[in-house]
Design an enzyme around this catalytic site. Structure first.
Site, short mmCIF file in Angstrom:
data_model
loop_
_atom_site.label_atom_id
_atom_site.label_comp_id
_atom_site.label_asym_id
_atom_site.label_seq_id
_atom_site.Cartn_x
_atom_site.Cartn_y
_atom_site.Cartn_z
N GLY A 46 0.83 -1.19 0.00
CA GLY A 46 0.00 0.00 0.00
C GLY A 46 0.87 1.24 0.00
O GLY A 46 2.01 1.22 0.45
N GLN A 51 2.78 9.93 1.42
CA GLN A 51 4.10 9.32 1.56
C GLN A 51 5.06 9.73 0.46
O GLN A 51 6.27 9.60 0.61
CB GLN A 51 3.99 7.80 1.60
CG GLN A 51 3.30 7.26 2.83
CD GLN A 51 3.16 5.77 2.76
OE1 GLN A 51 2.17 5.25 2.24
NE2 GLN A 51 4.15 5.06 3.26
N CYS A 92 5.79 -0.35 7.26
CA CYS A 92 5.45 0.84 6.49
C CYS A 92 6.65 1.25 5.65
O CYS A 92 7.78 1.26 6.14
CB CYS A 92 5.06 1.96 7.45
SG CYS A 92 4.59 3.50 6.64
N LEU A 93 6.38 1.61 4.40
CA LEU A 93 7.46 2.06 3.53
C LEU A 93 8.10 3.35 4.06
O LEU A 93 9.25 3.64 3.74
CB LEU A 93 6.94 2.26 2.10
CG LEU A 93 6.43 1.00 1.42
CD1 LEU A 93 5.85 1.33 0.05
CD2 LEU A 93 7.51 -0.06 1.33
N HIS A 134 -4.56 1.63 7.37
CA HIS A 134 -3.18 2.12 7.52
C HIS A 134 -2.93 3.26 6.52
O HIS A 134 -2.39 4.31 6.89
CB HIS A 134 -2.22 0.95 7.28
CG HIS A 134 -0.78 1.30 7.29
ND1 HIS A 134 0.07 0.91 8.30
CD2 HIS A 134 -0.01 2.00 6.41
CE1 HIS A 134 1.29 1.35 8.04
NE2 HIS A 134 1.27 2.01 6.91
N GLU A 135 -3.35 3.07 5.28
CA GLU A 135 -3.11 4.09 4.24
C GLU A 135 -3.99 5.33 4.46
O GLU A 135 -3.54 6.46 4.25
CB GLU A 135 -3.32 3.51 2.85
CG GLU A 135 -2.40 2.36 2.50
CD GLU A 135 -0.92 2.60 2.73
OE1 GLU A 135 -0.47 3.76 2.64
OE2 GLU A 135 -0.20 1.63 3.01
N HIS A 138 -2.41 7.60 6.83
CA HIS A 138 -1.40 8.48 6.19
C HIS A 138 -2.06 9.73 5.63
O HIS A 138 -1.53 10.83 5.77
CB HIS A 138 -0.68 7.76 5.06
CG HIS A 138 0.44 6.89 5.51
ND1 HIS A 138 1.55 7.35 6.17
CD2 HIS A 138 0.63 5.55 5.37
CE1 HIS A 138 2.38 6.36 6.42
NE2 HIS A 138 1.84 5.24 5.96
#
Length: 168
Positions: A46, A51, A92-93, A134-135, A138
């Site tokens: 994701g 991000q 997480c990225l 989660h996204e 963000h």
């Protein structure tokens, strides 16, 4: 298509609340394509526009085993269908190398616009529901580390700051 730079915690730009997309344009679709390419290359499941330092309410995800089912959500609105929490080890990225257990609702519904600008509504459960939440966090300027204890969050921050200094 192009690979985009992924911001890393504790970059303050990750705390910016994303604005709704007023019009799904060719620029929006280019952003989506670049986000998908970036997500797959990272590799991740994701990625939210926040991000990659684009503060629009756009996210992409693909939780399929063979990475063949990309999903696009523009201006997502999430409704919890079942308050029962599930625990998942989230990564997480934007917080590379760290995985921590986070509790979230396991069943949600989402209303959003698709890549074509048309509205849709789906229900999600399990990993897909967790990833979506989660996204969306963000897009709201929140990271999974915010669910952790202050001590854990500080430890992660210090380690990532050290890694960033060493790369510079």
């Amino acid at each position: 298509m192009a690979l985009l730079e992924i911001l890393e915690f504790p970059d303050p730009r990750l705390r910016t609340e994303a604005r709704p997309v007023a019009d799904v344009s060719d620029d929006t679709r280019t952003l989506i394509d670049n986000m998908l390419e970036t997500m797959y290359a990272a590799p991740g499941i994701g990625l939210a526009a926040t991000q990659v330092n684009v503060h629009q309410r756009v996210l992409v995800m693909d939780v399929s085993d063979d990475k063949s089912k990309p999903l696009v959500f523009i201006n997502p609105e999430v409704t919890v269908l079942d308050p029962e929490q599930g625990e998942y080890d989230e990564g997480c990225l934007s917080v590379p190398g760290f995985y921590e257990t986070v509790s979230r609702p396991q069943r949600v519904a989402v209303t959003a616009l698709g890549r074509d600008g048309k509205p849709f509504h789906i229900q999600m459960e399990g990993l897909a529901a967790i990833c979506l939440q989660h996204e969306v966090d963000h897009l709201n300027g929140k990271l999974f580390v915010d669910y952790l204890s202050v001590l854990k969050r500080q430890r992660i921050r210090k380690k990532l700051e050290k890694d960033q200094r060493e790369r510079a």
